[in-house]
Design an enzyme around this catalytic site. Structure first.
Site, PDB file in Angstrom:
ATOM      1  N   GLY A 214       0.828  -1.193   0.000  1.00 29.57           N
ATOM      2  CA  GLY A 214       0.000   0.000   0.000  1.00 29.57           C
ATOM      3  C   GLY A 214       0.858   1.236   0.000  1.00 29.57           C
ATOM      4  N   GLY A 217       2.421   5.557   4.564  1.00 26.46           N
ATOM      5  CA  GLY A 217       1.625   6.222   5.593  1.00 26.46           C
ATOM      6  C   GLY A 217       0.230   5.679   5.770  1.00 26.46           C
ATOM      7  N   GLY A 219      -0.467   2.843   7.241  1.00 26.82           N
ATOM      8  CA  GLY A 219      -0.571   2.049   8.454  1.00 26.82           C
ATOM      9  C   GLY A 219      -0.077   0.622   8.322  1.00 26.82           C
ATOM     10  N   GLU A 436      -7.808  33.645  -8.490  1.00 27.11           N
ATOM     11  CA  GLU A 436      -8.533  32.677  -7.649  1.00 27.11           C
ATOM     12  C   GLU A 436     -10.042  32.745  -7.891  1.00 27.11           C
ATOM     13  OE1 GLU A 436      -7.061  30.328  -6.282  1.00 27.11           O
ATOM     14  OE2 GLU A 436      -5.037  31.160  -6.470  1.00 27.11           O
ATOM     15  N   HIS A 439     -10.948  30.788 -10.880  1.00 30.67           N
ATOM     16  CA  HIS A 439     -11.152  29.365 -10.590  1.00 30.67           C
ATOM     17  C   HIS A 439     -12.538  29.138  -9.997  1.00 30.67           C
ATOM     18  CE1 HIS A 439      -7.131  27.943 -11.358  1.00 30.67           C
ATOM     19  NE2 HIS A 439      -6.571  28.660 -10.400  1.00 30.67           N
TER      20      HIS A 439
HETATM   21  P1  ADP Z   1       3.304   2.866   6.639  1.00 31.65           P
HETATM   22  O1  ADP Z   1       4.096   1.841   7.342  1.00 31.65           O
HETATM   23  O2  ADP Z   1       2.188   2.288   5.840  1.00 31.65           O
HETATM   24  O3  ADP Z   1       4.097   3.819   5.826  1.00 31.65           O
HETATM   25  P2  ADP Z   1       2.728   3.652   9.306  1.00 31.65           P
HETATM   26  O4  ADP Z   1       2.157   2.392   9.819  1.00 31.65           O
HETATM   27  O5  ADP Z   1       4.128   3.931   9.685  1.00 31.65           O
HETATM   28  O6  ADP Z   1       2.565   3.742   7.737  1.00 31.65           O
HETATM   29  O7  ADP Z   1       1.776   4.830   9.748  1.00 31.65           O
HETATM   30  C1  ADP Z   1       2.282   6.034  10.237  1.00 31.65           C
HETATM   31  C2  ADP Z   1       1.348   6.616  11.258  1.00 31.65           C
HETATM   32  O8  ADP Z   1       0.144   7.029  10.649  1.00 31.65           O
HETATM   33  C3  ADP Z   1       0.934   5.634  12.314  1.00 31.65           C
HETATM   34  O9  ADP Z   1       1.834   5.619  13.361  1.00 31.65           O
HETATM   35  C4  ADP Z   1      -0.420   6.155  12.749  1.00 31.65           C
HETATM   36  O10 ADP Z   1      -0.278   7.171  13.698  1.00 31.65           O
HETATM   37  C5  ADP Z   1      -0.963   6.779  11.491  1.00 31.65           C
HETATM   38  N1  ADP Z   1      -1.875   5.866  10.803  1.00 31.65           N
HETATM   39  C6  ADP Z   1      -1.714   5.384   9.555  1.00 31.65           C
HETATM   40  N2  ADP Z   1      -2.729   4.605   9.205  1.00 31.65           N
HETATM   41  C7  ADP Z   1      -3.573   4.570  10.257  1.00 31.65           C
HETATM   42  C8  ADP Z   1      -4.817   3.908  10.505  1.00 31.65           C
HETATM   43  N3  ADP Z   1      -5.402   3.141   9.588  1.00 31.65           N
HETATM   44  N4  ADP Z   1      -5.398   4.109  11.701  1.00 31.65           N
HETATM   45  C9  ADP Z   1      -4.815   4.891  12.624  1.00 31.65           C
HETATM   46  N5  ADP Z   1      -3.660   5.519  12.448  1.00 31.65           N
HETATM   47  C10 ADP Z   1      -3.031   5.383  11.281  1.00 31.65           C
HETATM   48 ZN    ZN Z   2      -4.534  28.817 -10.029  1.00 29.44          ZN
END
Ligand code: ADP
Ligand code: ZN
Ligand code: MG
Length: 639
Positions: A214, A217, A219, A436, A439
């Protein structure tokens, strides 16, 4: 969140530290012994050197009292020296010169002399003079090497893995909002780690590995930790990039260590983050990378080797599954693929809830609105946003987070921080305001667009001088052709307003142009929305979970034709934007004037003024809505 964050390296390190202490002790011992040897017994006395000739002179003068031959040194005392205050006699020494007359002379002057018997036996001498210095040297070199290696952060073939173990991650599935499908697939793994017998009794083959794929960020790391947390097993984690070091063989030995350590603590989870760093396909890599290949091979053989019934599951995470080596994905290795995608509307709302749990908020928060405004954001973005909102609340001296804080935080994450200290000239402010509003009007006058949420001409740190924010009314997964055309038109209307009002253009539209072109190109090359190419794909997406970069799959001639068609779409949309603005020039002027005064206007206020102007003009809303019919018509002619 993690309760006991223990480094397995600690164990190693403790061993190393003991050895180091021992070495230090030996070094200290050697040092003192050598020092004693060098300074010898004479350390306490007052000694001074004299020339041999002087010694002979003193002897001849009858001043010498006692002489002692000590290897190549002659120690002697003088009759005239009394014992000093410290109770030690002053002593002299000189070099030994083979002089057969010396003994005769000593006898003549009645000097007592003697040579102390050599008490040290040859073995001790050998030890002191040869072994000790060598040991000392060895210890010094070891210490220096160790220090240098630590500085380099690696080792010469020695695994110094940055491997982490958490006995209890303390993260559960409740901490991961949304991602229900991913959690569902992982629940079985949790159950397996809980009670491996249940599966082995029946004879079911258990999964060895699962691959979380995925965008960044979303999770993935969090989910892997949650699996360990739910199963209450230790969590071994290692990042793919830390495998690949400058020394060949280090990565492989790290993999070996990791599995060895984990096996002795089963059941447990082994998490390999950024597995693409090692698992990159071995084919078509220019020149290849020995280190990575060795590491990968080691990983493959370890994954085959361990005893599944012990309850070990290897979880990998990547945002580039397409580059992974075939061998990693075959059954028995990372055969289970769990997609961890960007959260949908409901997911984002849930993530907001999870992260707002520990934040004081007002009771009237409208989380759905926030979730709508964060379309396309990852969980990490949302976590970041909540924190920014809390910071803003503190800055403004409030004791709880209100809706405005969250809305402002969305903008912060999307457009960057406000840059109030940037001073724009009157002229520039005017240009930005018209741009703006251009737009916003194009958005308001077209059917297939999302409503305007806010218009502002406060510059942002991420480079924008102003922007128009739209707020979707519902979550959308598909985009129609009409919507895409309307979006392109809205993007081009900023520049359109500049053209109409100032009869000149600025550099301010570069980002709009880029985005409009991207959309138009995607229509032609990927979405089959062009008449000329029907449903032929001219480009393919390379990595779907990262930036979505594409590569061309068609010939140069076809590419040139596609370019022409992209240009055609843009031309038509540009013209349509100009038409809309010319038709609504009174509204454009009025709203822009308002924006210059106020800097920011809300979507409602914008619509209010717009409706007023229209009423003055005696028009109904329906009349102003342009459809894309004319564009489609001309397209049809193009065939
Ligand atoms: P990845 O490993 O996919 O890059 P992470 O697991 O390190 O992402 O996610 C980074 C942070 O983002 C987590 O520590 C959390 O705080 C937040 N986060 C990401 N996805 C979720 C989720 N589904 N629910 C709650 N927090 C999330
Ligand atoms: Zn513009
Ligand atoms: Mg991660």
């Amino acid at each position: 969140m993690s309760s006991e964050n223990k480094n397995t390296d600690d164990n190693n390190k403790k061993g190393n530290d003991k050895r180091l202490l021992l070495l230090l002790a030996i070094a200290a011992l050697v040092f003192t012994v050598s020092l004693n040897y060098i300074i010898g017994r004479k350390s306490m006395s007052d000694v001074s050197e004299v020339k041999y000739s002087e010694f002979i002179e003193m002897l001849d003068e009858g001043r010498v009292e006692e002489v002692e031959f000590n290897n190549s040194i002659i120690n002697f005392t003088l009759k005239e020296d009394e014992e000093g205050s410290s109770g030690v006699r002053k002593e002299y020494y000189t070099g030994y010169i083979n002089n057969p007359e010396l003994l005769q002379k000593l006898d003549d002057h009645n000097v007592t002399y003697d040579a102390p018997p050599n008490m040290t036996n040859p073995i001790v001498t050998f030890f002191v003079e040869f072994v000790l210095p060598l040991m000392f040297f060895y210890v010094a070199v070891m210490l220096i090497m160790r220090f240098a290696m630590r500085k380099m952060g690696g080792g010469f073939g020695k695994s110094n893995a940055k491997m982490y173990v958490e006995k209890e991650t303390g993260v559960t599935f409740a901490d991961v909002a949304g991602e229900e499908e991913a959690k569902e697939s992982l629940r079985e793994i949790v159950d397996f780690l809980h009670r491996p017998e249940k599966y082995t009794e029946i004879g079911a083959k258990l999964p060895r590995g699962a691959l979380l794929v995925g965008p960044p960020g979303t999770g993935k790391t969090l989910l892997a930790k949650a699996v360990a947390g739910e199963a209450k097993v230790p969590f071994y984690s290692l990042s793919g990039s830390s495998f690949v070091e400058m020394f060949v063989g280090v990565g492989a030995s790290r993999v070996r260590d990791l599995f060895k350590d984990a096996l002795s603590n089963a059941p447990c989870i082994i998490f390999i983050d950024e597995i693409d760093a090692i698992g990159k396909s071995r084919e078509n890599v220019l020149g290849g990378n020995d280190e990575r290949e060795q590491t990968l091979n080691q990983l493959l053989s370890e994954m085959d080797g361990f005893d599944v019934t012990k309850g070990i599951v290897v979880i990998g995470a990547t945002n580039r599954p397409e580059v992974l080596d075939e061998a990693l994905l075959r059954p028995g290795r990372f055969d289970r693929r769990v997609v961890v995608d960007r959260p949908d509307l409901k997911g984002r709302e849930d993530i907001l809830k999870v992260h707002l749990k520990n934040v004081k908020t007002s009771d009237d928060l409208n989380l759905k609105q926030i979730a709508l405004g964060t379309s396309g954001c990852s969980g990490a973005d949302i976590a970041n946003m909540v924190n920014e909102a809390a910071l803003r609340a503190v800055r403004e001296g409030r004791d709880r987070v209100i809706q405005d804080d969250l809305m402002e935080a969305i903008e912060l994450v999307i457009a960057g921080k406000e840059k109030k200290d940037r001073i724009m000239t009157e002229k520039e402010r005017k240009i930005v305001a018209y741009h703006e509003v251009g737009h916003a009007l194009a958005i308001a006058c077209q059917k297939n667009t999302q409503p305007v949420q806010k218009i502002t001409i406060v510059p942002r740190t991420m480079g924008s001088l102003g922007y128009t924010m739209q707020m979707p009314e519902e979550e959308r997964y598909l985009m129609t052709k009409d919507e895409m055309l309307d979006d392109i038109t809205a993007l081009l209307a900023g520049r359109g307003a500049e053209e109409i009002i100032f009869k000149n253009v600025t550099t301010g539209a570069s980002n709009d142009i880029e985005r409009a072109t991207e959309l138009a190109r995607a229509m032609v090359t990927r979405f089959g929305m062009s008449e000329t190419f029907d449903m032929m794909a001219l480009e393919k997406e390379n990595n779907m979970y990262l930036n979505g970069r594409t590569s061309r799959t068609c010939s140069d001639e076809t590419g040139a034709k596609a370019d022409a068609e992209v240009l055609d779409i843009i031309r038509k949309c540009h013209k349509k934007a100009l038409d809309i603005l010319n038709e609504n020039i009174d509204a454009l002027n009025k709203i822009a004037a308002f924006l210059i005064d106020e800097e920011t206007i809300s979507g409602e206020k914008f619509m209010e003024i717009f409706d007023e102007v229209k009423k003055e003009r005696g028009q109904t809303k329906e009349d102003t809505i342009n459809s894309n019919e004319d564009i489609k018509d001309t397209e049809a002619h193009n065939q």
